[in-house]
Structures are given as structure tokens and as C-alpha cells.
Write an enzyme that holds these catalytic residues in place. Structure first.
Site, PDB file in Angstrom:
ATOM      1  N   ASP A 170       0.814  -1.216   0.000  1.00 30.21           N
ATOM      2  CA  ASP A 170       0.000   0.000   0.000  1.00 30.21           C
ATOM      3  C   ASP A 170       0.849   1.269   0.000  1.00 30.21           C
ATOM      4  O   ASP A 170       0.313   2.368  -0.062  1.00 30.21           O
ATOM      5  CB  ASP A 170      -0.939   0.011   1.218  1.00 30.21           C
ATOM      6  N   ASP A 314      -9.746  -8.054  11.910  1.00 36.40           N
ATOM      7  CA  ASP A 314      -9.510  -9.494  12.036  1.00 36.40           C
ATOM      8  C   ASP A 314     -10.585 -10.179  12.873  1.00 36.40           C
ATOM      9  O   ASP A 314     -11.247 -11.113  12.419  1.00 36.40           O
ATOM     10  CB  ASP A 314      -8.110  -9.749  12.603  1.00 36.40           C
TER      11      ASP A 314
END
Length: 704
Positions: A170, A314
Site C-alpha cells: 500500500d 480481524d
């Protein structure tokens, strides 16, 4: 069936337990009962069968329930002498105690029977093994941190045509693209950074086709057996959507570094990865932790990819998979290792993000009301989220005795000896039981230091996340940095020295009142003792804020590996053993047949029985039969050989678990007390030095 049996036993015991909890007793008989409970729990602690630990949990819950029932029915400042201020403070303490009781009970349920799942066997025919995409997300981490993870991923014991490695960059960095091209992995970027890590993974899912996705944070270096230890479980049960392994760290976190407790006292994460996730697994509730895990692509696609609504994507992802009927599994064998946060400020920032994310999930996708979850899953997820609301209760516990010592407020309207008779079994039984259950994964009283360090920092983010879950953003935790000098982090420490100062004032006032004569010396001594304990805990937090220098960019890992040494390719080689190894150097025993001097160039072969790639190095120190050598510039083959020897061995981190010491509550209390006294001493030294030298960033920390 085991889960059902436990639930039925709990229901059957409810009525007699209620009678024991509510029975009124005089001071003498309550003290007698308290002593009996303490003796009983210490006898049970010495019995090795884990079923006796269940009896200890039940006894602890009875003692705590009895204490709270007494507190709620007999100690509130009500009646003819009603005082609104006393009642307000009393309700605050009651609220904190109810929170602690809830966490205690939910924790017992969560860890009532750790599953200790074993890896499942893979098919004998490797052609039947599935395809796996290995994702390594990165944003702003330096390439030096990412390189070992990529090289270790390439060396996994899995058919090479059945896995692909992807670096999800990224940061869109050219040096990353060049490195990936050089070593033969795929470099994936996207046009924006929307939804941070979750968005990065979701974007990569669209460009990959593997049946399974293995995810590693860019500093989490997998051992070569990772897929063989996890994929068998996936193939054995087609309803398993996730196999999670522990997050293991080969570098000390700020607590371990600043207090010098690395590999002596379990760190903050050991309880979760060593015990709680195993307990979650019993309830089919082990959840995704963002790294060191394998996920089934079909399960991810069914829920629309990694969750993006919260900053703990997550846990939120696994919550959604569980609600759709997917199962999860936890293999409690370290299969990767990473870097811990280097500084306390970075550690606090990371925990703030975790706390905010869990509070966001609690608000937008509360597990208690989410359809599709079973009883155990609701308990495990709820406890994980409620845990991060400890900020306010911890601050209340650290200041409550000051209400009596400084303000004269009677927040517990009862005789001091009666308070002790009810509170002592509640505290002692909870401590001894947790010590028995948590064993080597958390030492007694250390949780108070961890929570005190973080309490003031997570308080506002968690409350704001409940009010408005969209507040806040994902912050990447910096890894691979250095701390260039010892210093007292006065910015982080402000809440700690405020708490320490207030308790010191309260302690001094209490002693003066005791010496002057008090109408209620037992109550006064009880609050003085409570304040002394709070001083030790606040002092421990101050000790953690004493940052210790860390100038090595490559972490030394103390490990004994067989090695060979030679002067050059034309000379003879001699077997030896390593003392420690890092990504930039190695310390070895000098073979008696070999003579070297500082500045000599040598060659080193790590694990010669499995490797034939020699590493070039320069001797930096040679004394007392020990050679310290620095690696020279390495080729990819040499770097990969070093990674495999240091990080990639299947048994690389198992030995660390085997050396863990089990908890001894009294020893742990003395240990915490030692650091509390040290923190108090360092605070006064820093305070007086700051007053007289007026240092700008913070005075150098005491070297002790």
C-alpha cells in the site's frame, strides 16, 4: 457433549450456590468461612488433574458472588445519614467491582477446558494438497523488515507449484517492486489506501485464485512447517474457515525491555495466545488475529471479504464467519515470529487501536445479539470486547481509598474487619485460581501493571467508539526502529506520576491520621494498605516509562545452532555452535583448532547438516573463546540461508515455551513490588533532576 455437560452442571448447582451466597453470617463465622475457603483452594491447587481447577473456579465464583451480594445489600451509604457524594463515589466503586466480577466469571467460562488441538495429517499424496495464496501486507514498513518474511514464505515446505507469494504494497514503493521481481514474488498495489489493511487484502483477493489465503504481517516470519501444521485441519473439516496460530515475538516489548523481564516473566500477549485462544477453541470461538493464519477463500467470499467497518478487522471478520455457521481452529504451536513494539508510546498506540476496534464491534455487531452464534461464541467474543473497557474501573481501583483518606467519604459503609473478612477470600481465591489456570502464561499481579499503563489512554477512545463507531482511523504500528538513548518518557508517564503522587499524599495523610488516633483504626489501616498496593502498581507503571536504549537494528536471538567456520573456501572447516544470531551478525564458540583476530574475514555455515551456503563475515570481537562476527553484504541465496537457519526452522520457537516458569503468586507479588519501588525511586530522581536542571525532553533514566 462436554459443553452440554458443563452447562447442565452449572444449572444444577445454581440453587445451592444461591443459598451459600446469600447466607448472613457474623464477623466470626464469616472470618471462619474465609479461612476455610482459602485453605480449600490452596489444597485444590496442588492437585494436578485439571478437573480440580474447575472446582477452584467454582469456589472462587462463590467467594466473589458472596462478597458482591454483601456489598450490594449491606455496605451502600444509604439510610438516615444519606450523603449524595458518598453514594456517588460508592456506586463508582461498586460499578468497577461488578465489571471485574463479570470479567472474572466470563474468563472462567472462556477457559473452562482448553482444547489443545493437535495438527491434522495431510494426504500422503502431495498432488492432493490445495493451492494457497500467501499475502504479506505492508504500508510504511522499511524493506529491511519485509525481506525476511518474503524469503521465509518462499521456503515453506509445500509444493512450489501450489503456492504463490504476494506482497501487498500500500506504499506503492519502487524498491519493493524491484525486490519482488528479483526474488520471484508478485508485487500488488492499488490506486488508494481505502480501508487500510482490510481494503488492501480485499483488493488482492480480486487478483488471486488460491483455494486458501495465508496472511502474515510483514514482520511475522513463518517457519517452514507453517502450511503443513495448519492445512491438514482445513482438509479434515470442510466447515473450518480459519486456522489461527500464535503471535510469537522474538524481540522484547517495552515492558520486557524496560524492566529486563524478557523470557523471565510472560509478556502481555502470552495469556491470550497461550491459553485464551485454546479456551476459545473449545467453544468453536477462536478468532482471526490478522496474521499467522490461514483462511478459506469461499468463507471469505461468502461474507464479502475482510470486514472494513472497524479497525480490528480481524476479529470482526471471524465473528461474521462464525455467525454464518463456519468453524474455526487454533493450533497452539508457534509457527511464525515477529517484532514487538520498540517503545512504550508505540505500544500504547497499538493497544489504543485494539481497544477502539473492539469497542466498535461491541457497538455495531454485538455478539450477544448477533444471530447465528452459539452460547460459547457469544461468551468468548463478549469477554474479548468487554476486556478493553477496563480503563475506568482500573482508575477507580487506583483512587478509591483516597476518597476515605483525603475526603473522609465512607464509600463502603462497614466495619474494616468485616470488609476484610468478605474481600480477602474474594481476592485471594481469584488470584490463586487464576494462577492455577493461567500457569506459565500470566504471572499474578502483572495484569494490574499492564492495565495501569494503558488505562488512561484507552478510556476515551473506547467510550467514543461506543457513542460513535465511525470515529478514529487505522494506525499502523511502527516496527524495526531504535531507541537511541535511555530516557524517562514524561509525556507517556504523566498519568502514572499523577496517580503515584495522589496515592503518596493519601498514604502520608493516612499515616498522620493513624498516629494522631482514629475512631476507626481498622478502616484506616485497610485503606492505607490498599494505597500501599496502589503505590506499587503505579510505581511499576513509572518503571515501564523508563525507556532503555535499543540501538541494534537487528535483534539478537539467543539460540544454539550447529555451525561451521573457516577462513576461506580453500581452508579447512571446523564445527562449532552459535550463542546468538541476528540478521546482521553471529556469536559463536571459537573452535580450538582455529585462530582469528579482530578484522579477519571468515566464512560461516549455519546448520551444515541441512545447508551448503556459506556466509561471509568480519570478526568484530574475539575474547574468551567467543567470536562475534558481522555479516558482510549478502546475496539472495545467502540471505535466504540465514533466514532459514534463524527463523525458518520448524522447531525455532517451541523451545521458548518449554522454558517458561509457572506462576507463584507470592513470588510474583514480590517481583511486582520490586519494580514498583524502583519506579517510585526513578520518579523522585527524575522529578528532582527536572526541577534543578530543567531538561527539555526528559532526564536520562537511572541505569539500574
Amino acid at each position: 457433549m462436554r459443553q452440554l455437560s458443563i452447562v447442565l452442571i452449572l444449572v444444577a448447582m445454581a440453587l445451592p450456590a444461591y443459598a451459600l451466597v446469600t447466607a448472613p453470617l457474623s464477623l466470626f463465622w464469616q472470618a471462619f468461612t474465609a479461612i476455610g475457603m482459602v485453605i480449600a483452594v490452596n489444597v485444590l491447587r496442588r492437585l494436578h488433574d485439571y478437573r480440580w481447577a474447575l472446582a477452584m473456579m467454582g469456589l472462587s465464583v462463590l467467594a466473589s458472588s458472596r462478597y458482591l451480594y454483601w456489598r450490594l445489600t449491606e455496605t451502600l451509604p444509604l439510610g438516615q445519614e444519606f450523603n449524595a457524594w458518598d453514594l456517588f463515589l460508592s456506586l463508582g466503586l461498586i460499578g468497577a467491582e461488578l465489571y471485574a466480577y463479570t470479567i472474572l466469571v466470563l474468563g472462567f467460562v472462556q477457559t473452562i477446558w482448553p482444547l489443545h488441538r493437535k495438527p491434522a495429517a495431510l494426504p500422503a499424496d502431495a498432488s492432493q494438497w490445495p493451492t494457497v495464496d500467501i499475502f504479506i501486507p505492508s504500508y510504511n514498513e522499511p524493506l529491511a523488515v519485509v525481506r525476511p518474511t518474503v524469503l521465509a514464505a518462499l521456503a515453506l515446505d509445500w509444493p512450489r507449484d501450489k503456492f504463490n507469494v504476494y506482497v501487498l504494497d500500500d506504499g506503492r514503493r519502487e524498491e519493493f517492486r524491484a525486490f519482488c521481481e528479483h526474488v520471484g514474488v508478485t508485487h500488488i498495489t492499488r490506486a488508494d489506501n481505502k480501508h487500510a489493511k482490510a481494503g488492501n487484502i480485499n483488493a488482492a483477493l480480486k487478483h488471486t485464485r488460491g483455494e486458501y489465503i495465508a496472511i502474515f504481517d510483514c514482520d511475522h516470519i513463518p517457519v517452514r512447517s507453517f502450511l503443513q501444521m495448519t492445512m491438514g485441519t482445513m482438509l479434515a473439516d470442510r466447515e473450518v474457515s480459519l486456522v489461527q496460530t500464535p503471535h510469537h515475538f522474538f524481540s522484547p516489548d517495552p515492558f520486557e525491555k524496560n524492566l529486563n523481564t524478557f523470557r523471565k516473566v510472560p509478556n502481555e500477549g502470552e495469556l491470550f495466545y497461550g491459553l485464551i485462544q485454546d479456551g476459545n477453541d473449545f467453544w468453536d470461538a477462536s478468532f482471526f488475529c490478522g496474521s499467522c493464519a490461514v483462511l478459506r477463500r469461499t468463507a471469505l467470499e461468502e461474507i464479502g471479504g475482510i470486514a472494513t467497518e472497524t479497525v480490528t478487522e480481524d476479529a470482526h471478520t471471524s465473528l461474521r464467519m462464525h455467525s454464518r455457521g463456519w468453524k474455526s481452529a487454533y493450533i497452539n504451536i508457534p509457527q511464525a515470529a515477529g517484532l514487538a513494539t520498540e517503545s512504550l508510546s508505540a505500544h500504547v498506540g497499538q493497544r489504543i487501536r485494539w481497544a477502539r476496534g473492539m469497542a466498535q464491534i461491541f457497538r455495531v455487531d454485538n455478539p450477544m445479539f448477533k444471530p447465528g452464534l452459539n452460547f460459547g461464541q457469544r461468551i468468548c467474543y463478549s469477554n474479548a470486547m468487554l476486556h478493553f473497557f477496563y480503563g475506568l474501573p482500573r482508575l477507580i481501583f487506583l483512587t478509591s481509598p483516597l476518597a476515605y483518606l483525603l475526603l473522609g467519604a465512607e464509600i463502603i459503609k462497614a466495619q474494616g474487619w468485616m470488609v476484610l473478612a468478605y474481600a480477602a477470600p474474594h481476592v485471594i481465591l481469584a488470584t490463586v485460581t487464576n494462577s492455577r489456570v493461567q500457569g506459565p502464561f500470566r504471572h499474578s499481579f502483572w495484569a494490574e501493571i499492564y492495565e495501569t499503563v494503558l488505562a488512561t489512554f484507552i478510556l476515551v477512545p473506547t467510550l467514543l467508539a461506543v457513542i460513535n463507531p465511525k470515529l478514529g482511523k487505522f494506525n499502523v504500528t511502527a516496527k524495526g526502529g531504535i531507541v537511541d538513548r535511555d530516557y524517562f518518557d514524561k509525556d507517556i508517564a504523566r498519568p502514572y506520576y499523577l496517580l503515584f503522587s495522589l496515592n503518596m499524599i493519601g498514604f502520608a495523610v493516612g499515616i498522620i491520621r493513624l498516629l494522631a488516633g482514629s475512631a476507626h483504626p481498622d478502616t484506616l489501616m485497610l485503606n492505607i494498605g490498599w494505597t500501599m498496593y496502589n503505590l506499587l502498581i503505579a510505581g511499576g507503571a513509572l518503571a515501564v516509562a523508563n525507556e532503555k536504549r535499543q540501538v541494534r537494528t537487528a535483534v539478537r536471538v539467543r539460540t544454539k545452532l550447529q555451525a561451521a567456520m573457516r577462513l576461506d573456501a580453500d581452508s579447512g572447516a571446523y564445527l562449532t555452535d552459535t550463542l546468538d544470531v541476528s540478521y546482521s551478525g553471529v556469536a559463536l564458540q571459537l573452535p580450538p583448532e582455529l585462530t582469528v583476530a579482530t578484522g579477519d574475514h571468515i566464512q560461516i555455515l549455519l546448520m551444515p547438516e541441512r545447508n551448503d551456503v556459506w556466509l561471509d563475515a568480519t570478526v568484530r570481537r574475539n575474547s574468551h573463546g567467543i567470536v562475534a562476527a558481522q555479516m558482510t553484504e549478502m546475496s539472495i541465496a545467502q540471505e535466504s540461508a540465514l533466514v532459514q537457519a534463524l527463523f525458518g526452522r520448524a522447531d525455532a520457537w517451541i523451545q521458548w515455551r518449554e522454558t517458561q516458569r509457572s506462576d507463584k503468586p507470592l513470588s510474583a507479588l514480590l517481583n511486582v513490588g520490586h519494580y514498583g519501588l524502583r519506579g517510585g525511586r526513578d520518579f523522585f530522581q527524575w522529578f528532582f533532576r527536572s526541577v534543578f536542571t530543567r531538561g527539555s525532553r526528559g532526564a536520562p533514566a537511572n541505569s539500574a
